[in-house]
Scaffold this active site. Sequence first.
Site, mmCIF file in Angstrom:
data_model
loop_
_atom_site.group_PDB
_atom_site.id
_atom_site.type_symbol
_atom_site.label_atom_id
_atom_site.label_comp_id
_atom_site.label_asym_id
_atom_site.label_seq_id
_atom_site.Cartn_x
_atom_site.Cartn_y
_atom_site.Cartn_z
ATOM 1 N N HIS A 37 3.626 -102.202 41.644
ATOM 2 C CA HIS A 37 3.135 -102.093 43.016
ATOM 3 C C HIS A 37 1.641 -102.366 43.038
ATOM 4 C CE1 HIS A 37 6.410 -99.854 45.478
ATOM 5 N NE2 HIS A 37 6.965 -100.681 44.609
ATOM 6 N N TYR B 244 2.246 -93.330 53.001
ATOM 7 C CA TYR B 244 1.896 -91.909 53.174
ATOM 8 C C TYR B 244 1.512 -91.735 54.638
ATOM 9 C CZ TYR B 244 1.354 -91.598 48.051
ATOM 10 O OH TYR B 244 1.562 -91.628 46.681
ATOM 11 N N PRO C 251 2.043 -83.096 44.852
ATOM 12 C CA PRO C 251 2.448 -84.446 44.452
ATOM 13 C C PRO C 251 1.827 -85.576 45.287
ATOM 14 C CG PRO C 251 4.360 -83.134 45.099
ATOM 15 C CD PRO C 251 3.171 -82.288 45.312
ATOM 16 N N LYS D 144 0.145 -87.416 40.568
ATOM 17 C CA LYS D 144 -0.616 -87.140 39.343
ATOM 18 C C LYS D 144 0.096 -86.252 38.338
ATOM 19 C CE LYS D 144 -3.795 -89.780 40.387
ATOM 20 N NZ LYS D 144 -3.436 -91.084 39.801
ATOM 21 N N TYR E 231 -6.064 -93.495 42.263
ATOM 22 C CA TYR E 231 -4.604 -93.611 42.377
ATOM 23 C C TYR E 231 -3.999 -94.310 41.145
ATOM 24 C CZ TYR E 231 -0.087 -94.002 44.808
ATOM 25 O OH TYR E 231 1.245 -93.875 45.168
HETATM 26 P P1 FAS Z 1 8.383 -80.148 32.855
HETATM 27 O O1 FAS Z 1 8.539 -78.950 33.734
HETATM 28 O O2 FAS Z 1 8.844 -81.466 33.325
HETATM 29 O O3 FAS Z 1 9.151 -79.891 31.464
HETATM 30 C C1 FAS Z 1 9.093 -78.638 30.825
HETATM 31 C C2 FAS Z 1 10.354 -78.488 29.998
HETATM 32 O O4 FAS Z 1 10.271 -77.256 29.270
HETATM 33 C C3 FAS Z 1 11.602 -78.398 30.871
HETATM 34 O O5 FAS Z 1 12.576 -79.307 30.407
HETATM 35 C C4 FAS Z 1 12.064 -76.948 30.699
HETATM 36 O O6 FAS Z 1 13.473 -76.820 30.722
HETATM 37 C C5 FAS Z 1 11.514 -76.608 29.333
HETATM 38 N N1 FAS Z 1 11.280 -75.175 29.132
HETATM 39 C C6 FAS Z 1 10.764 -74.296 30.014
HETATM 40 N N2 FAS Z 1 10.693 -73.067 29.457
HETATM 41 C C7 FAS Z 1 11.179 -73.178 28.184
HETATM 42 C C8 FAS Z 1 11.367 -72.259 27.122
HETATM 43 N N3 FAS Z 1 11.037 -70.969 27.253
HETATM 44 N N4 FAS Z 1 11.891 -72.714 25.959
HETATM 45 C C9 FAS Z 1 12.204 -74.042 25.828
HETATM 46 N N5 FAS Z 1 12.060 -74.962 26.808
HETATM 47 C C10 FAS Z 1 11.547 -74.517 27.968
HETATM 48 N N6 FAS Z 1 4.870 -85.183 39.847
HETATM 49 C C11 FAS Z 1 4.543 -86.381 40.357
HETATM 50 O O7 FAS Z 1 3.668 -87.059 39.801
HETATM 51 N N7 FAS Z 1 5.185 -86.854 41.473
HETATM 52 C C12 FAS Z 1 6.189 -86.144 42.094
HETATM 53 O O8 FAS Z 1 6.749 -86.590 43.074
HETATM 54 C C13 FAS Z 1 6.576 -84.898 41.571
HETATM 55 N N8 FAS Z 1 7.592 -84.166 42.142
HETATM 56 C C14 FAS Z 1 7.929 -82.947 41.603
HETATM 57 C C15 FAS Z 1 8.977 -82.163 42.150
HETATM 58 C C16 FAS Z 1 9.315 -80.914 41.597
HETATM 59 C C17 FAS Z 1 10.451 -80.098 42.201
HETATM 60 C C18 FAS Z 1 8.596 -80.431 40.489
HETATM 61 C C19 FAS Z 1 8.947 -79.072 39.888
HETATM 62 C C20 FAS Z 1 7.574 -81.185 39.939
HETATM 63 C C21 FAS Z 1 7.233 -82.447 40.481
HETATM 64 N N9 FAS Z 1 6.215 -83.246 39.947
HETATM 65 C C22 FAS Z 1 5.866 -84.448 40.445
HETATM 66 C C23 FAS Z 1 5.489 -82.788 38.828
HETATM 67 C C24 FAS Z 1 6.320 -83.072 37.599
HETATM 68 O O9 FAS Z 1 6.666 -84.414 37.576
HETATM 69 C C25 FAS Z 1 5.532 -82.603 36.411
HETATM 70 O O10 FAS Z 1 4.172 -82.952 36.513
HETATM 71 C C26 FAS Z 1 6.084 -83.124 35.118
HETATM 72 O O11 FAS Z 1 7.455 -82.822 35.065
HETATM 73 C C27 FAS Z 1 5.301 -82.460 33.990
HETATM 74 O O12 FAS Z 1 6.021 -82.589 32.842
HETATM 75 P P2 FAS Z 1 6.050 -81.404 31.768
HETATM 76 O O13 FAS Z 1 4.682 -80.882 31.577
HETATM 77 O O14 FAS Z 1 6.805 -81.953 30.614
HETATM 78 O O15 FAS Z 1 6.849 -80.209 32.446
HETATM 79 C C1 PHB Z 2 8.011 -90.108 44.315
HETATM 80 O O1 PHB Z 2 8.489 -91.268 44.409
HETATM 81 O O2 PHB Z 2 8.698 -89.127 43.934
HETATM 82 C C2 PHB Z 2 6.553 -89.887 44.658
HETATM 83 C C3 PHB Z 2 5.717 -90.989 44.772
HETATM 84 C C4 PHB Z 2 4.380 -90.789 45.082
HETATM 85 C C5 PHB Z 2 3.916 -89.492 45.284
HETATM 86 C C6 PHB Z 2 4.768 -88.386 45.156
HETATM 87 C C7 PHB Z 2 6.103 -88.591 44.847
HETATM 88 O O3 PHB Z 2 2.611 -89.302 45.601
#
Ligand code: FAS
Ligand code: PHB
Length: 393
Positions: free
Chosen positions: A76, A204, A296, A300, A388
């Site tokens: 993009h 957005y 989000p 980032k 970005y």
């Molecule tokens: P994660 O949470 O992805 O991974 C942590 C892992 O540790 C999980 O698999 C969990 O099961 C495991 N774990 C936890 N406790 C444990 C334990 N006690 N023992 C063993 N394992 C354990 N970011 C964006 O950039 N754009 C988005 O649109 C976006 N949407 C999101 C929506 C939601 C609902 C959430 C919760 C987050 C979102 N994020 C988004 C942020 C997300 O993408 C995180 O930044 C990203 O998953 C970070 O990755 P990790 O640090 O690996 O954490």
């Molecule tokens: C998504 O596609 O999940 C997404 C993209 C951009 C954002 C947040 C979420 O800023």
Amino acid sequence: MEAPQRTQVAIIGGGVAGLMLSQLLHVEGIDCVILERQTRVYTEGRIRAGVLEYGTVNLLRRVGVSERMDRLGLRHEGFALMDDGEKTRIPLHDLVNTDVMVYGQTEITIDLMDACAERGIPLIFEAKEVALHDFDSAAPYVTYIKDGVPQRLDCDVIAGCDGAHGVCRATMPDAAAHAVEKVYPFGWLGILSDVPPMDHELIYSNHERGFALASQRSLTRSRYYIQCDVTEKIEDWSDERIWDELEIRLGDTTEHRITRGPSLEKSIAPLRSYVCEKMQHGRLFLAGDASHIVPPTGAKGLNLAASDVYYLADALIAHYKQGNEAGLKGYTDRALNRIWKAERFSWSMTQLTHRFPNMTLFDRKMQKADLSYIRGSVAAQTAIAENYVGLPY
Ligand code: FAS
Ligand code: PHB
């Protein structure tokens, strides 16, 4: 596979941070084991991020886990900000000669998990009751339960990649005293559907009814979000109600038509900014959501996890290959420098695009003036663009 008894780096958490770290270490010949609480199916099924900074793309290419991303990902070259229906395109490529890659976090997780299997990196699912021991010493170890059998994993270092609700930050002495947090008075309701995106780039939208985001996973799979009250329950939101709201907030026009379809997934996530400024204690190091959370709006979260593990891997490689401890000693400061800039950008994009409860007319006038300035200023657009696509590591 027999549960390993010893490794160099014990990685807690099999999300993007833990999986990416395992690959960065593996390609340098450093042993690691990943302990993941959930099943593979559950972990793969989480629908989260969608936009990759070029730094994240480069890391996946560096560890040789980019073939599917390069084949299926979408480059993009820009995105749009819309305010009460008036669109301003931020031409990323023209401004900073860099693009972003649209490729779902789900896909990255699958690619990295497959790489673990292909490369013989122990990724242990359903590792229950993980507990950390003696990380203040030179001989830390981890205990956990697998299939009802207690296990012990001796290691040199523990990498806490277990997300916002994990055990590692909770175990780190006085981590809470180093926490900085802002909770937003709204959440995001997200819907995933196998319908073509409404536009070729992300939109957005700041609308009087609230924020909306038109995103995508491919040319046939769309991801949309609407700002909603934190008290909302997803069971009160039929697919039709979500599509109706999206058409209002994103301005369904002949040029940009929203295609409706059944939801593959829909959920509501709260929004907050959070940083634990203590990212290490002895031989325990935190990375990714275990250390910080962003709204989000700036795309980032996943990308900060990538830069954290880049710094941590860099430090561990220097430790093991040159006996150089400077990287490990300086890990927190180096990571926080980039984390806070991403927190600022995510906060500012949220301030710019969301309708806050009780916002005054003056607050709204400030949003409109900000967007009007961005519309007319290459300098303002360039500042947004360089954040970005991702600031340098
Ligand atoms: P994660 O949470 O992805 O991974 C942590 C892992 O540790 C999980 O698999 C969990 O099961 C495991 N774990 C936890 N406790 C444990 C334990 N006690 N023992 C063993 N394992 C354990 N970011 C964006 O950039 N754009 C988005 O649109 C976006 N949407 C999101 C929506 C939601 C609902 C959430 C919760 C987050 C979102 N994020 C988004 C942020 C997300 O993408 C995180 O930044 C990203 O998953 C970070 O990755 P990790 O640090 O690996 O954490
Ligand atoms: C998504 O596609 O999940 C997404 C993209 C951009 C954002 C947040 C979420 O800023």
